[in-house]
Design an enzyme around this catalytic site. Structure first.
Site, PDB file in Angstrom:
ATOM      1  N   LYS A 194       0.868  -1.195   0.000  1.00 60.72           N
ATOM      2  CA  LYS A 194       0.000   0.000   0.000  1.00 60.72           C
ATOM      3  C   LYS A 194       0.901   1.240   0.000  1.00 60.72           C
ATOM      4  CE  LYS A 194      -3.128  -2.886   2.559  1.00 60.72           C
ATOM      5  NZ  LYS A 194      -4.424  -3.020   3.144  1.00 60.72           N
TER       6      LYS A 194
ATOM      7  N   HIS B 121      -8.567  -3.836  -6.042  1.00 59.20           N
ATOM      8  CA  HIS B 121      -8.372  -3.921  -4.584  1.00 59.20           C
ATOM      9  C   HIS B 121      -9.462  -3.126  -3.880  1.00 59.20           C
ATOM     10  CE1 HIS B 121      -6.645  -3.362  -0.602  1.00 59.20           C
ATOM     11  NE2 HIS B 121      -5.948  -4.465  -0.858  1.00 59.20           N
TER      12      HIS B 121
ATOM     13  N   GLU C  86     -10.841 -11.227  -1.046  1.00 59.81           N
ATOM     14  CA  GLU C  86     -10.470 -10.434   0.121  1.00 59.81           C
ATOM     15  C   GLU C  86     -11.720  -9.762   0.689  1.00 59.81           C
ATOM     16  OE1 GLU C  86      -6.103  -9.161  -0.036  1.00 59.81           O
ATOM     17  OE2 GLU C  86      -7.206  -7.663  -1.168  1.00 59.81           O
TER      18      GLU C  86
ATOM     19  N   GLY D 257      -7.061  -5.521   7.059  1.00 59.51           N
ATOM     20  CA  GLY D 257      -6.458  -4.632   8.048  1.00 59.51           C
ATOM     21  C   GLY D 257      -7.181  -4.583   9.385  1.00 59.51           C
TER      22      GLY D 257
HETATM   23  C1  PEP Z   1      -4.600  -6.220   1.457  1.00 58.89           C
HETATM   24  O1  PEP Z   1      -4.418  -5.033   1.516  1.00 58.89           O
HETATM   25  O2  PEP Z   1      -4.714  -6.781   0.355  1.00 58.89           O
HETATM   26  C2  PEP Z   1      -4.683  -6.979   2.711  1.00 58.89           C
HETATM   27  C3  PEP Z   1      -5.046  -8.222   2.647  1.00 58.89           C
HETATM   28  O3  PEP Z   1      -4.363  -6.306   3.871  1.00 58.89           O
HETATM   29  P1  PEP Z   1      -4.189  -6.962   5.348  1.00 58.89           P
HETATM   30  O4  PEP Z   1      -3.353  -8.199   5.178  1.00 58.89           O
HETATM   31  O5  PEP Z   1      -3.527  -5.898   6.137  1.00 58.89           O
HETATM   32  O6  PEP Z   1      -5.564  -7.300   5.831  1.00 58.89           O
END
Ligand code: PEP
Length: 238
Positions: A8, A88, A157, A163
Protein backbone atom coordinates in the site's frame (compact mmCIF):
# COMPACT_ATOMS: atom_id res chain seq x y z
CA UNK A 1 1.54 -21.49 -4.16
CA UNK A 2 1.55 -17.77 -4.79
CA UNK A 3 2.55 -15.50 -1.94
CA UNK A 4 2.05 -11.75 -2.35
CA UNK A 5 2.89 -8.70 -0.27
CA UNK A 6 0.92 -5.49 -0.78
CA UNK A 7 2.76 -2.54 0.76
CA UNK A 8 0.00 0.00 0.00
CA UNK A 9 1.40 3.50 0.77
CA UNK A 10 4.04 2.12 3.13
CA UNK A 11 7.84 2.02 2.93
CA UNK A 12 10.27 4.33 1.18
CA UNK A 13 12.33 3.29 -1.83
CA UNK A 14 15.30 2.63 0.43
CA UNK A 15 13.26 0.54 2.85
CA UNK A 16 11.85 -1.44 -0.06
CA UNK A 17 15.35 -2.21 -1.38
CA UNK A 18 16.43 -3.41 2.06
CA UNK A 19 13.28 -5.53 2.35
CA UNK A 20 13.76 -7.04 -1.09
CA UNK A 21 17.36 -7.94 -0.29
CA UNK A 22 16.15 -10.00 2.70
CA UNK A 23 13.40 -11.74 0.73
CA UNK A 24 15.58 -12.36 -2.34
CA UNK A 25 18.29 -14.05 -0.26
CA UNK A 26 15.68 -16.11 1.57
CA UNK A 27 14.13 -17.27 -1.71
CA UNK A 28 17.46 -18.29 -3.21
CA UNK A 29 18.91 -19.80 -0.03
CA UNK A 30 15.83 -21.98 0.40
CA UNK A 31 15.35 -22.85 -3.27
CA UNK A 32 11.80 -21.54 -3.22
CA UNK A 33 9.91 -22.39 -6.39
CA UNK A 34 6.62 -20.81 -5.28
CA UNK A 35 5.71 -17.51 -6.94
CA UNK A 36 6.51 -14.52 -4.77
CA UNK A 37 5.12 -11.12 -5.75
CA UNK A 38 5.72 -7.82 -3.99
CA UNK A 39 3.57 -4.77 -4.75
CA UNK A 40 5.64 -1.83 -3.46
CA UNK A 41 4.72 1.85 -3.84
CA UNK A 42 5.37 3.30 -7.30
CA UNK A 43 8.54 5.06 -6.12
CA UNK A 44 10.16 1.65 -5.51
CA UNK A 45 9.15 -0.08 -8.75
CA UNK A 46 12.68 0.38 -10.11
CA UNK A 47 14.11 -2.41 -7.96
CA UNK A 48 15.59 -5.02 -10.31
CA UNK A 49 13.46 -8.18 -10.54
CA UNK A 50 15.64 -11.15 -9.67
CA UNK A 51 13.82 -14.10 -8.12
CA UNK A 52 10.74 -12.16 -7.01
CA UNK A 53 8.14 -10.54 -9.20
CA UNK A 54 7.45 -6.87 -8.62
CA UNK A 55 3.95 -5.71 -9.41
CA UNK A 56 2.16 -2.37 -9.61
CA UNK A 57 -0.60 -1.66 -7.09
CA UNK A 58 -2.45 0.30 -9.76
CA UNK A 59 -2.18 1.68 -13.28
CA UNK A 60 -4.15 4.02 -15.49
CA UNK A 61 -5.45 2.30 -18.62
CA UNK A 62 -3.58 4.36 -21.23
CA UNK A 63 -0.08 4.29 -22.72
CA UNK A 64 0.54 7.89 -21.53
CA UNK A 65 -1.36 11.16 -21.46
CA UNK A 66 -2.96 13.98 -19.50
CA UNK A 67 -3.94 12.13 -16.32
CA UNK A 68 -2.41 14.11 -13.49
CA UNK A 69 -1.26 12.02 -10.58
CA UNK A 70 -1.66 8.72 -12.40
CA UNK A 71 0.90 6.21 -13.66
CA UNK A 72 0.37 4.61 -17.06
CA UNK A 73 1.71 1.82 -19.22
CA UNK A 74 4.79 3.66 -20.47
CA UNK A 75 6.05 4.31 -16.93
CA UNK A 76 5.39 0.72 -15.83
CA UNK A 77 7.09 -0.71 -18.91
CA UNK A 78 10.18 1.38 -18.25
CA UNK A 79 10.69 -0.64 -15.04
CA UNK A 80 9.85 -3.96 -16.66
CA UNK A 81 6.62 -4.27 -14.69
CA UNK A 82 4.30 -6.92 -16.11
CA UNK A 83 2.15 -7.64 -13.05
CA UNK A 84 -0.67 -5.50 -11.71
CA UNK A 85 -3.21 -5.52 -8.90
CA UNK A 86 -6.71 -4.55 -10.06
CA UNK A 87 -9.92 -4.15 -8.07
CA UNK A 88 -8.37 -3.92 -4.58
CA UNK A 89 -11.02 -2.99 -2.02
CA UNK A 90 -9.23 0.24 -1.10
CA UNK A 91 -9.41 1.35 -4.74
CA UNK A 92 -13.06 0.38 -4.89
CA UNK A 93 -14.24 1.71 -1.52
CA UNK A 94 -11.77 4.39 -0.47
CA UNK A 95 -10.88 5.80 -3.88
CA UNK A 96 -14.28 5.21 -5.45
CA UNK A 97 -13.39 3.18 -8.53
CA UNK A 98 -16.49 1.86 -10.28
CA UNK A 99 -16.82 -1.65 -11.68
CA UNK A 100 -16.99 -0.08 -15.16
CA UNK A 101 -13.61 1.62 -14.71
CA UNK A 102 -12.09 -1.45 -13.08
CA UNK A 103 -13.24 -3.57 -16.04
CA UNK A 104 -11.73 -1.01 -18.43
CA UNK A 105 -8.39 -1.28 -16.59
CA UNK A 106 -8.64 -5.04 -16.68
CA UNK A 107 -9.23 -5.09 -20.45
CA UNK A 108 -6.39 -2.65 -21.09
CA UNK A 109 -3.77 -4.46 -19.03
CA UNK A 110 -4.92 -7.89 -20.23
CA UNK A 111 -4.53 -6.72 -23.80
CA UNK A 112 -1.00 -5.64 -22.92
CA UNK A 113 -0.27 -9.14 -21.58
CA UNK A 114 0.06 -8.24 -17.88
CA UNK A 115 -0.33 -10.84 -15.17
CA UNK A 116 -3.37 -9.59 -13.27
CA UNK A 117 -4.15 -10.18 -9.61
CA UNK A 118 -7.84 -9.32 -9.54
CA UNK A 119 -9.42 -8.68 -6.13
CA UNK A 120 -13.01 -9.30 -5.12
CA UNK A 121 -14.71 -9.29 -1.74
CA UNK A 122 -17.81 -8.25 0.13
CA UNK A 123 -18.41 -5.62 2.82
CA UNK A 124 -19.71 -6.73 6.22
CA UNK A 125 -23.36 -5.85 5.60
CA UNK A 126 -23.39 -8.15 2.59
CA UNK A 127 -21.68 -10.96 4.48
CA UNK A 128 -24.38 -10.66 7.15
CA UNK A 129 -27.05 -11.30 4.52
CA UNK A 130 -25.65 -14.79 3.92
CA UNK A 131 -23.83 -16.74 1.25
CA UNK A 132 -26.24 -16.20 -1.64
CA UNK A 133 -26.08 -12.42 -1.22
CA UNK A 134 -22.31 -12.65 -0.88
CA UNK A 135 -21.88 -14.61 -4.11
CA UNK A 136 -24.30 -12.31 -5.94
CA UNK A 137 -22.18 -9.34 -4.80
CA UNK A 138 -18.99 -10.98 -6.03
CA UNK A 139 -20.69 -11.90 -9.29
CA UNK A 140 -21.15 -8.17 -9.92
CA UNK A 141 -17.42 -7.65 -9.36
CA UNK A 142 -16.84 -10.05 -12.25
CA UNK A 143 -18.83 -7.87 -14.66
CA UNK A 144 -16.63 -7.03 -17.63
CA UNK A 145 -13.86 -9.35 -16.37
CA UNK A 146 -12.58 -12.18 -18.56
CA UNK A 147 -12.32 -15.10 -16.17
CA UNK A 148 -10.68 -17.14 -18.91
CA UNK A 149 -7.77 -14.70 -19.18
CA UNK A 150 -4.65 -16.86 -19.18
CA UNK A 151 -2.54 -14.74 -16.81
CA UNK A 152 -5.17 -14.22 -14.15
CA UNK A 153 -5.04 -14.74 -10.39
CA UNK A 154 -8.13 -14.04 -8.30
CA UNK A 155 -7.76 -12.75 -4.74
CA UNK A 156 -10.78 -13.17 -2.49
CA UNK A 157 -10.47 -10.43 0.12
CA UNK A 158 -13.50 -9.71 2.31
CA UNK A 159 -13.51 -5.93 2.86
CA UNK A 160 -14.24 -6.36 6.58
CA UNK A 161 -11.19 -8.60 6.98
CA UNK A 162 -8.67 -6.22 5.42
CA UNK A 163 -6.46 -4.63 8.05
CA UNK A 164 -8.87 -5.47 10.86
CA UNK A 165 -7.40 -8.62 12.38
CA UNK A 166 -10.67 -10.40 11.56
CA UNK A 167 -10.88 -13.34 9.19
CA UNK A 168 -13.74 -15.55 8.02
CA UNK A 169 -13.80 -19.05 9.49
CA UNK A 170 -11.71 -21.61 7.63
CA UNK A 171 -14.94 -23.30 6.61
CA UNK A 172 -16.26 -20.05 5.11
CA UNK A 173 -13.04 -19.44 3.19
CA UNK A 174 -13.26 -22.96 1.80
CA UNK A 175 -16.90 -22.48 0.88
CA UNK A 176 -16.35 -19.21 -1.01
CA UNK A 177 -13.22 -20.52 -2.72
CA UNK A 178 -15.17 -23.62 -3.76
CA UNK A 179 -17.82 -21.38 -5.33
CA UNK A 180 -15.12 -19.31 -7.05
CA UNK A 181 -13.42 -22.47 -8.32
CA UNK A 182 -16.66 -23.40 -10.07
CA UNK A 183 -16.37 -20.14 -12.05
CA UNK A 184 -12.70 -20.04 -12.96
CA UNK A 185 -9.61 -22.16 -13.20
CA UNK A 186 -7.42 -19.19 -12.22
CA UNK A 187 -5.36 -19.63 -9.04
CA UNK A 188 -7.30 -18.37 -6.01
CA UNK A 189 -5.65 -16.36 -3.26
CA UNK A 190 -7.15 -15.48 0.07
CA UNK A 191 -6.42 -12.02 1.55
CA UNK A 192 -7.55 -10.21 4.69
CA UNK A 193 -5.61 -10.23 7.98
CA UNK A 194 -3.35 -13.10 6.97
CA UNK A 195 -0.33 -13.34 9.28
CA UNK A 196 2.33 -15.84 10.30
CA UNK A 197 -0.05 -17.42 12.81
CA UNK A 198 -2.86 -18.22 10.38
CA UNK A 199 -1.22 -18.37 6.93
CA UNK A 200 -0.41 -22.07 7.08
CA UNK A 201 -3.94 -23.22 7.89
CA UNK A 202 -5.44 -20.88 5.29
CA UNK A 203 -3.03 -22.00 2.56
CA UNK A 204 -3.75 -25.60 3.50
CA UNK A 205 -7.43 -25.26 2.58
CA UNK A 206 -8.88 -26.72 -0.57
CA UNK A 207 -8.94 -24.29 -3.50
CA UNK A 208 -6.63 -21.84 -1.77
CA UNK A 209 -3.58 -21.41 -3.98
CA UNK A 210 -1.86 -18.73 -1.96
CA UNK A 211 -2.27 -15.53 -0.01
CA UNK A 212 -2.22 -11.76 -0.52
CA UNK A 213 -0.87 -10.11 2.61
CA UNK A 214 -0.91 -6.44 3.60
CA UNK A 215 0.12 -5.35 7.12
CA UNK A 216 1.74 -8.62 8.19
CA UNK A 217 3.95 -8.64 5.10
CA UNK A 218 5.54 -5.32 6.02
CA UNK A 219 8.02 -7.29 8.09
CA UNK A 220 10.42 -9.01 5.68
CA UNK A 221 11.05 -11.78 8.22
CA UNK A 222 7.34 -12.49 8.66
CA UNK A 223 6.83 -12.47 4.90
CA UNK A 224 9.72 -14.95 4.53
CA UNK A 225 8.11 -17.16 7.18
CA UNK A 226 4.86 -17.20 5.20
CA UNK A 227 6.81 -18.05 2.02
CA UNK A 228 8.43 -20.92 3.94
CA UNK A 229 5.02 -22.18 5.04
CA UNK A 230 3.79 -22.08 1.43
CA UNK A 231 6.86 -24.03 0.30
CA UNK A 232 6.37 -26.65 3.05
CA UNK A 233 2.74 -27.14 2.06
CA UNK A 234 3.85 -27.58 -1.55
CA UNK A 235 6.50 -30.09 -0.54
CA UNK A 236 3.93 -32.07 1.46
CA UNK A 237 1.81 -32.44 -1.67
CA UNK A 238 -0.79 -29.81 -0.78
C1 PEP B 1 -4.60 -6.22 1.46
O1 PEP B 1 -4.42 -5.03 1.52
O2 PEP B 1 -4.71 -6.78 0.35
C2 PEP B 1 -4.68 -6.98 2.71
C3 PEP B 1 -5.05 -8.22 2.65
O3 PEP B 1 -4.36 -6.31 3.87
P1 PEP B 1 -4.19 -6.96 5.35
O4 PEP B 1 -3.35 -8.20 5.18
O5 PEP B 1 -3.53 -5.90 6.14
O6 PEP B 1 -5.56 -7.30 5.83
Amino acid sequence: MIVCANFKANKTRQETHAYMAVVESFVSANDISDTVIVFPPFTALGHEQRNILIGAQNGYPVRNGAFTGEIALEQLEEFGIGTILIGHSERRHVLGESQKFIAEKFRFFAEKGFAIVYCVGEPLEVREEGNDALMAYIEKQFEGIDLEYADLVIAYEPVWAIGTGLTPSLRDIELIHGALRAKTSAPLLYGGSVKVDNAREIMGLENVDGVLVGSAALSANDFCEMIAQAAELGASGR
